[in-house]
Design a protein around this motif. Structure first.
Motif, PDB file in Angstrom:
ATOM      1  N   LEU A  54       0.813  -1.219   0.000  1.00 37.96           N
ATOM      2  CA  LEU A  54       0.000   0.000   0.000  1.00 37.96           C
ATOM      3  C   LEU A  54       0.846   1.269   0.000  1.00 37.96           C
ATOM      4  O   LEU A  54       0.336   2.350   0.272  1.00 37.96           O
ATOM      5  CB  LEU A  54      -0.961   0.011   1.192  1.00 37.96           C
ATOM      6  CG  LEU A  54      -2.065  -1.038   1.133  1.00 37.96           C
ATOM      7  CD1 LEU A  54      -2.902  -0.991   2.395  1.00 37.96           C
ATOM      8  CD2 LEU A  54      -2.949  -0.836  -0.092  1.00 37.96           C
ATOM      9  N   TYR A 110       0.500   3.750   2.852  1.00 38.53           N
ATOM     10  CA  TYR A 110      -0.842   4.082   3.336  1.00 38.53           C
ATOM     11  C   TYR A 110      -1.190   3.148   4.497  1.00 38.53           C
ATOM     12  O   TYR A 110      -0.970   1.938   4.430  1.00 38.53           O
ATOM     13  CB  TYR A 110      -1.892   3.949   2.222  1.00 38.53           C
ATOM     14  CG  TYR A 110      -3.298   4.060   2.761  1.00 38.53           C
ATOM     15  CD1 TYR A 110      -3.790   5.283   3.197  1.00 38.53           C
ATOM     16  CD2 TYR A 110      -4.112   2.952   2.868  1.00 38.53           C
ATOM     17  CE1 TYR A 110      -5.069   5.390   3.732  1.00 38.53           C
ATOM     18  CE2 TYR A 110      -5.386   3.045   3.393  1.00 38.53           C
ATOM     19  CZ  TYR A 110      -5.858   4.267   3.823  1.00 38.53           C
ATOM     20  OH  TYR A 110      -7.121   4.360   4.347  1.00 38.53           O
ATOM     21  N   PRO A 142      -4.371   1.909   6.714  1.00 37.03           N
ATOM     22  CA  PRO A 142      -5.831   1.929   6.836  1.00 37.03           C
ATOM     23  C   PRO A 142      -6.279   2.246   8.254  1.00 37.03           C
ATOM     24  O   PRO A 142      -5.550   1.994   9.210  1.00 37.03           O
ATOM     25  CB  PRO A 142      -6.251   0.504   6.466  1.00 37.03           C
ATOM     26  CG  PRO A 142      -5.068  -0.123   5.838  1.00 37.03           C
ATOM     27  CD  PRO A 142      -3.862   0.598   6.356  1.00 37.03           C
ATOM     28  N   CYS A 186      -8.215  -3.728   1.335  1.00 31.12           N
ATOM     29  CA  CYS A 186      -8.472  -2.371   0.867  1.00 31.12           C
ATOM     30  C   CYS A 186      -7.876  -2.191  -0.522  1.00 31.12           C
ATOM     31  O   CYS A 186      -7.017  -2.959  -0.940  1.00 31.12           O
ATOM     32  CB  CYS A 186      -7.967  -1.321   1.850  1.00 31.12           C
ATOM     33  SG  CYS A 186      -6.213  -1.124   1.925  1.00 31.12           S
ATOM     34  N   LEU A 220      -6.350   0.877  -2.923  1.00 34.67           N
ATOM     35  CA  LEU A 220      -5.863   2.246  -2.998  1.00 34.67           C
ATOM     36  C   LEU A 220      -5.889   2.725  -4.448  1.00 34.67           C
ATOM     37  O   LEU A 220      -5.408   2.021  -5.331  1.00 34.67           O
ATOM     38  CB  LEU A 220      -4.440   2.293  -2.440  1.00 34.67           C
ATOM     39  CG  LEU A 220      -3.739   3.625  -2.371  1.00 34.67           C
ATOM     40  CD1 LEU A 220      -4.405   4.533  -1.341  1.00 34.67           C
ATOM     41  CD2 LEU A 220      -2.265   3.412  -2.007  1.00 34.67           C
ATOM     42  N   ALA A 262       2.218   0.680  -5.288  1.00 34.70           N
ATOM     43  CA  ALA A 262       1.137   0.088  -4.492  1.00 34.70           C
ATOM     44  C   ALA A 262       0.606  -1.151  -5.207  1.00 34.70           C
ATOM     45  O   ALA A 262      -0.250  -1.064  -6.071  1.00 34.70           O
ATOM     46  CB  ALA A 262       0.017   1.097  -4.270  1.00 34.70           C
ATOM     47  N   GLY A 301      -3.034  -1.604  -5.168  1.00 31.52           N
ATOM     48  CA  GLY A 301      -3.702  -0.392  -5.598  1.00 31.52           C
ATOM     49  C   GLY A 301      -4.105  -0.420  -7.055  1.00 31.52           C
ATOM     50  O   GLY A 301      -3.816  -1.363  -7.785  1.00 31.52           O
ATOM     51  N   GLN A 338      -1.804   9.280  -3.740  1.00 27.29           N
ATOM     52  CA  GLN A 338      -2.708   8.459  -2.938  1.00 27.29           C
ATOM     53  C   GLN A 338      -4.013   9.240  -2.848  1.00 27.29           C
ATOM     54  O   GLN A 338      -4.175  10.102  -2.009  1.00 27.29           O
ATOM     55  CB  GLN A 338      -2.112   8.177  -1.556  1.00 27.29           C
ATOM     56  CG  GLN A 338      -0.897   7.300  -1.630  1.00 27.29           C
ATOM     57  CD  GLN A 338      -0.381   6.875  -0.277  1.00 27.29           C
ATOM     58  OE1 GLN A 338      -0.887   7.267   0.758  1.00 27.29           O
ATOM     59  NE2 GLN A 338       0.649   6.051  -0.292  1.00 27.29           N
ATOM     60  N   VAL A 388      -9.462   5.515  -1.342  1.00 30.82           N
ATOM     61  CA  VAL A 388      -9.343   4.110  -0.971  1.00 30.82           C
ATOM     62  C   VAL A 388     -10.732   3.512  -0.761  1.00 30.82           C
ATOM     63  O   VAL A 388     -11.643   4.199  -0.306  1.00 30.82           O
ATOM     64  CB  VAL A 388      -8.465   3.949   0.301  1.00 30.82           C
ATOM     65  CG1 VAL A 388      -9.125   4.572   1.517  1.00 30.82           C
ATOM     66  CG2 VAL A 388      -8.099   2.510   0.561  1.00 30.82           C
ATOM     67  N   LEU A 414      -8.606  10.650   0.212  1.00 36.23           N
ATOM     68  CA  LEU A 414      -7.421  10.787   1.057  1.00 36.23           C
ATOM     69  C   LEU A 414      -6.846  12.190   0.976  1.00 36.23           C
ATOM     70  O   LEU A 414      -5.662  12.385   0.769  1.00 36.23           O
ATOM     71  CB  LEU A 414      -6.380   9.728   0.662  1.00 36.23           C
ATOM     72  CG  LEU A 414      -6.842   8.289   0.839  1.00 36.23           C
ATOM     73  CD1 LEU A 414      -5.804   7.315   0.314  1.00 36.23           C
ATOM     74  CD2 LEU A 414      -7.170   8.008   2.297  1.00 36.23           C
TER      75      LEU A 414
END
Length: 150
Positions: free
Chosen positions: A24, A27, A29, A62, A64, A71, A74, A85, A88, A102
């Motif tokens: 991630l 990032y 969560p 998750c 992203l 990522a 992502g 970023q 999400v 974000l």
């Protein structure tokens, strides 16, 4: 309508016991995020009104969205108005699917309404969202048995 987190679940941006997750790009969560329950949930990605692909969202903790190339969990977005970023998709303990901007410069729009930054917003079957000024539209498809439908 359904904007923001659910106070009874303690779902805002979340600051409690947060931890980094590989893939991630740094990032972290919120602590309320949980494993998805609706394994068949997906996004239909449309450009100029035509579906270009489907993306599963019920198989990852998750997802992203942004210009962050590092990522692996992502979705890489090339449009210049999309932040590194940007947004999400997360799942809560009740099985509901949430979208969170974000603090992106150009915003995340759910059904043409700009989301408040760092505030989880519930997604429902048929909802659509866009990132920044990109013309790509993401349409939410939940399974009929999804806990997120109630």
């Amino acid at each position: 309508r359904r904007r923001g987190g659910d106070e009874e679940d303690g779902e805002g941006g979340g600051e409690g016991r947060r931890k980094k997750i590989p893939g991630l790009a740094g990032y972290v969560p919120p602590d309320w995020a949980a494993e998805p329950r609706d394994k068949d949930a997906e996004l239909e990605v449309q450009k100029d009104g035509k579906m270009v692909k489907k993306m599963p969202i019920g198989r990852k903790f998750c997802m992203l969205f942004g210009r962050e190339k590092n990522a692996s969990q992502g979705v890489y977005c090339r449009h210049p108005s999309i932040s590194r970023q940007h947004a999400v998709i997360l799942h809560d303990r009740r099985g509901r699917v949430k979208l969170m901007d974000l603090d992106s410069k150009h915003g995340t729009f759910l059904d043409n309404e700009r989301l408040e930054p760092n505030e989880a917003t519930r997604l429902r079957d048929g909802d659509s969202f866009k990132l920044g000024a990109s013309s790509r539209e993401y349409i939410v498809r939940l399974s009929k048995s999804s806990p997120a439908r109630s």
